[in-house]
Design a protein around this motif. Structure first.
Motif, PDB file in Angstrom:
ATOM      1  N   LEU A  42      33.898  50.553  24.400  1.00  0.00           N
ATOM      2  CA  LEU A  42      33.394  49.676  23.357  1.00  0.00           C
ATOM      3  C   LEU A  42      32.160  50.311  22.719  1.00  0.00           C
ATOM      4  N   SER A  43      31.741  49.773  21.604  1.00  0.00           N
ATOM      5  CA  SER A  43      30.511  50.264  20.989  1.00  0.00           C
ATOM      6  C   SER A  43      29.298  49.920  21.839  1.00  0.00           C
ATOM      7  N   THR A  44      29.452  48.944  22.715  1.00  0.00           N
ATOM      8  CA  THR A  44      28.350  48.474  23.550  1.00  0.00           C
ATOM      9  C   THR A  44      28.437  48.939  24.994  1.00  0.00           C
ATOM     10  N   GLY A  45      29.451  49.737  25.347  1.00  0.00           N
ATOM     11  CA  GLY A  45      29.536  50.218  26.712  1.00  0.00           C
ATOM     12  C   GLY A  45      30.969  50.523  27.129  1.00  0.00           C
ATOM     13  N   ILE A  46      31.125  50.817  28.411  1.00  0.00           N
ATOM     14  CA  ILE A  46      32.430  51.082  29.015  1.00  0.00           C
ATOM     15  C   ILE A  46      32.800  49.868  29.856  1.00  0.00           C
ATOM     16  N   ARG A  47      33.914  49.231  29.502  1.00  0.00           N
ATOM     17  CA  ARG A  47      34.311  47.997  30.198  1.00  0.00           C
ATOM     18  C   ARG A  47      35.444  48.279  31.174  1.00  0.00           C
ATOM     19  N   VAL A  48      35.232  47.858  32.417  1.00  0.00           N
ATOM     20  CA  VAL A  48      36.222  47.995  33.488  1.00  0.00           C
ATOM     21  C   VAL A  48      36.644  46.591  33.882  1.00  0.00           C
ATOM     22  N   GLY A  49      37.882  46.223  33.566  1.00  0.00           N
ATOM     23  CA  GLY A  49      38.242  44.845  33.873  1.00  0.00           C
ATOM     24  C   GLY A  49      39.712  44.548  33.750  1.00  0.00           C
ATOM     25  N   GLY A  50      40.061  43.333  34.146  1.00  0.00           N
ATOM     26  CA  GLY A  50      41.444  42.879  34.087  1.00  0.00           C
ATOM     27  C   GLY A  50      41.759  41.999  35.271  1.00  0.00           C
ATOM     28  N   ALA A  51      42.949  42.192  35.833  1.00  0.00           N
ATOM     29  CA  ALA A  51      43.454  41.441  36.972  1.00  0.00           C
ATOM     30  C   ALA A  51      43.626  39.962  36.626  1.00  0.00           C
TER      31      ALA A  51
ATOM     32  N   THR B 164      37.135  25.218  37.640  1.00  0.00           N
ATOM     33  CA  THR B 164      35.950  24.702  38.327  1.00  0.00           C
ATOM     34  C   THR B 164      35.498  25.516  39.534  1.00  0.00           C
ATOM     35  N   LEU B 165      36.377  26.328  40.132  1.00  0.00           N
ATOM     36  CA  LEU B 165      35.938  27.126  41.273  1.00  0.00           C
ATOM     37  C   LEU B 165      34.874  28.132  40.843  1.00  0.00           C
ATOM     38  N   PRO B 166      33.910  28.435  41.701  1.00  0.00           N
ATOM     39  CA  PRO B 166      32.889  29.424  41.339  1.00  0.00           C
ATOM     40  C   PRO B 166      33.499  30.813  41.193  1.00  0.00           C
ATOM     41  N   PRO B 167      32.902  31.675  40.361  1.00  0.00           N
ATOM     42  CA  PRO B 167      33.416  33.040  40.206  1.00  0.00           C
ATOM     43  C   PRO B 167      33.363  33.812  41.516  1.00  0.00           C
ATOM     44  N   ASN B 168      34.334  34.702  41.682  1.00  0.00           N
ATOM     45  CA  ASN B 168      34.362  35.595  42.840  1.00  0.00           C
ATOM     46  C   ASN B 168      34.137  37.018  42.327  1.00  0.00           C
ATOM     47  N   TYR B 169      32.880  37.394  42.192  1.00  0.00           N
ATOM     48  CA  TYR B 169      32.571  38.686  41.573  1.00  0.00           C
ATOM     49  C   TYR B 169      32.914  39.878  42.468  1.00  0.00           C
ATOM     50  N   ARG B 170      33.384  39.602  43.668  1.00  0.00           N
ATOM     51  CA  ARG B 170      33.905  40.709  44.477  1.00  0.00           C
ATOM     52  C   ARG B 170      35.107  41.349  43.784  1.00  0.00           C
ATOM     53  N   ARG B 171      35.781  40.575  42.935  1.00  0.00           N
ATOM     54  CA  ARG B 171      36.904  41.125  42.183  1.00  0.00           C
ATOM     55  C   ARG B 171      36.415  42.171  41.180  1.00  0.00           C
ATOM     56  N   SER B 172      35.320  41.897  40.494  1.00  0.00           N
ATOM     57  CA  SER B 172      34.723  42.887  39.582  1.00  0.00           C
ATOM     58  C   SER B 172      34.320  44.134  40.354  1.00  0.00           C
ATOM     59  N   GLU B 173      33.716  43.919  41.515  1.00  0.00           N
ATOM     60  CA  GLU B 173      33.250  45.056  42.326  1.00  0.00           C
ATOM     61  C   GLU B 173      34.424  45.899  42.822  1.00  0.00           C
ATOM     62  N   ALA B 174      35.531  45.237  43.183  1.00  0.00           N
ATOM     63  CA  ALA B 174      36.701  45.970  43.668  1.00  0.00           C
ATOM     64  C   ALA B 174      37.299  46.840  42.570  1.00  0.00           C
ATOM     65  N   MET B 175      37.370  46.307  41.343  1.00  0.00           N
ATOM     66  CA  MET B 175      37.900  47.101  40.232  1.00  0.00           C
ATOM     67  C   MET B 175      36.983  48.274  39.903  1.00  0.00           C
ATOM     68  N   LEU B 176      35.688  48.034  39.939  1.00  0.00           N
ATOM     69  CA  LEU B 176      34.744  49.110  39.644  1.00  0.00           C
ATOM     70  C   LEU B 176      34.834  50.208  40.702  1.00  0.00           C
ATOM     71  N   LYS B 177      34.986  49.823  41.960  1.00  0.00           N
ATOM     72  CA  LYS B 177      35.116  50.815  43.027  1.00  0.00           C
ATOM     73  C   LYS B 177      36.371  51.656  42.834  1.00  0.00           C
ATOM     74  N   LYS B 178      37.483  51.013  42.454  1.00  0.00           N
ATOM     75  CA  LYS B 178      38.694  51.764  42.177  1.00  0.00           C
ATOM     76  C   LYS B 178      38.496  52.692  40.977  1.00  0.00           C
ATOM     77  N   ALA B 179      37.833  52.196  39.948  1.00  0.00           N
ATOM     78  CA  ALA B 179      37.608  53.006  38.751  1.00  0.00           C
ATOM     79  C   ALA B 179      36.814  54.270  39.090  1.00  0.00           C
ATOM     80  N   GLN B 180      35.862  54.166  40.020  1.00  0.00           N
ATOM     81  CA  GLN B 180      35.110  55.352  40.453  1.00  0.00           C
ATOM     82  C   GLN B 180      36.032  56.384  41.088  1.00  0.00           C
ATOM     83  N   THR B 181      37.012  55.887  41.841  1.00  0.00           N
ATOM     84  CA  THR B 181      37.970  56.792  42.483  1.00  0.00           C
ATOM     85  C   THR B 181      38.924  57.402  41.461  1.00  0.00           C
ATOM     86  N   PHE B 182      39.353  56.607  40.505  1.00  0.00           N
ATOM     87  CA  PHE B 182      40.345  57.059  39.533  1.00  0.00           C
ATOM     88  C   PHE B 182      39.739  57.944  38.444  1.00  0.00           C
ATOM     89  N   LEU B 183      38.447  57.715  38.158  1.00  0.00           N
ATOM     90  CA  LEU B 183      37.718  58.506  37.157  1.00  0.00           C
ATOM     91  C   LEU B 183      36.483  59.073  37.872  1.00  0.00           C
TER      92      LEU B 183
END
Length: 416
Positions: free
Chosen positions: A305-314, A321-340
């Motif tokens: 993006l013009s504002t950064g590199i976005r890693v996301g999906g799933a 109403t359930l609270p966010p589970n940001y471990r999902r963001s962390e898991a994708m970012l960890k995979k992205a480090q391995t893949f890139l």
């Protein structure tokens, strides 16, 4: 006599779909007010991957996803999850999703999705030009990567369907992939490049630009949380949490994941669910990204993006109403480090948003069952940005009693 403060149309929802519809209605000479619980670009329109995925003609509900789902569901941080606290509530929707995966229904949904994609692509650039946002459009393609020849072959039915529709793509090996996107891990041995994949410089900035264009043409955007709609003699009454009411001759309900709650006030039960999407947006120098890269086997993408590199999906089917589970963001970012391997993972901002999704992967576009004065435009799942210009055209046609450009029967809000 008409109240001077009463617009011709009230659009509920200031995301990309609602604002696009408001602008299209405005261009037909209608006076329009937009109401939103938080304001422009506050939801999924801000945090999506920024893609105009016109080549994604295949519904999420498909036999292929059924094969993958059991394995994915075993991983609470994987591409598809259902929090245990939400499992019972999501069960009826999942049953409808399962039924939508039959070959006959997939063929029906694919035909409808294809028509919607063709319309949306045709409408996009004229819409961007009219709103002064055309410079934000990018045509950098998409690279889908695979970890084996078997994984590529498993994806072939989808590419065959695209080929029949004339969608351009080419399969390639690791050397050619490296020419398009350097820095991929060697585990990715095959890829498919789709050059007709467009994106926007930044989805939030784009949606805010639409809001500014709408206001500059005399439109009003007000912050209000709508709770109910009621028909009156000369239009529709809109009721809000603060007890205030507004009236208009016609209403467009484009409130994303909250739309079904409002539709209930008109006696409709629409099985809208929430695909909770997660991402991390890293600084712009986090990686030298040349094209959007899709890691389909892992359910996420990496976008420049013009504002950064976005890693996301799933997909997390977890409701509103359930609270966010940001471990999902962390898991994708960890995979992205391995893949890139060259990716710099620091300095990121996490996000979670609600994607409004119907069981057959098609949006709800059409009139309410009890009144022709209310037009629904919600439930686009992952494709709200992609289909925003096409949806706006269809909504404007309905508001002005014109024949829609495509057959909208497959998108009927009452099809369930």
């Amino acid at each position: 006599m008409k109240d001077a403060a009463q617009p011709d149309v009230i659009v509920i929802g200031a995301g990309v779909v609602g604002l696009s519809a408001a602008i299209a209605a405005q261009a037909r000479g209608l006076s329009v007010t937009v109401l939103d619980r938080e304001g422009p670009a506050a939801g999924a329109s801000a945090g999506n991957a920024g893609a105009f995925a016109f080549t994604d003609i295949l519904p999420l509900a498909s036999p292929g996803i059924l094969k993958k789902a059991p394995k994915w569901l075993l991983d609470p941080l994987g591409p598809l999850s259902v929090p245990p606290a939400y499992a019972a509530q999501i069960a009826p929707w999942m049953f409808r999703f399962w039924r939508a995966c039959s070959p006959k229904r997939v063929a029906h949904s694919t035909a409808a999705q294809t028509a919607m994609m063709d319309l949306s692509k045709a409408e996009l650039e004229p819409f961007l030009a009219a709103t002064g946002t055309l410079p934000m459009l990018r045509k950098e393609g998409n690279l889908q990567v695979y970890e084996s020849d078997a994984e590529l072959k498993a994806s072939q039915p989808g590419w065959d369907a695209r080929s029949k529709h004339g969608i351009e793509f080419r399969h390639m090996g690791a050397a050619e992939m490296a020419g398009i996107q350097p820095g991929l891990a060697p585990r990715f041995t095959h890829g498919t490049f789709t050059p007709g994949w467009y994106s926007i410089a930044d989805p939030k900035l784009y949606t805010l630009a639409l809001a500014e264009h709408f206001r500059s043409r005399g439109g009003a955007i007000e912050r209000a949380e709508v709770t109910a709609l009621a028909t009156i003699d000369d239009g529709v009454e809109v009721r809000t949490t603060n007890g205030n009411t507004r009236r208009a001759a016609q209403i467009v309900l484009a409130a994303g994941a909250f739309s079904h709650r409002i539709a209930k006030s008109l006696g409709e039960s629409i099985p809208l669910e929430t695909e909770r999407g997660y991402n991390t947006t890293l600084p712009a120098d986090a990686f030298d990204l040349r094209t959007q890269v899709t890691f389909g086997g892992h359910g996420f993408v990496v976008t420049r993006l013009s504002t950064g590199i976005r890693v996301g999906g799933a997909v997390e089917l977890g409701g509103l109403t359930l609270p966010p589970n940001y471990r999902r963001s962390e898991a994708m970012l960890k995979k992205a480090q391995t893949f890139l391997p060259g990716l710099k993972p620091t300095g990121g901002v996490q996000w979670m948003g609600f994607r409004p999704s119907l069981p057959d992967s098609l949006p709800a576009i059409g009139r309410a069952r009890t009144t022709a004065r209310v037009v629904y435009a919600f439930g686009h799942g992952h494709l709200g940005l992609t289909q925003s210009a096409g949806t706006a055209r269809l909504v404007a046609d309905l508001l002005t009693n014109q024949s829609p450009t495509i057959d909208i029967a497959p998108f009927s809000p009452q099809r369930f």
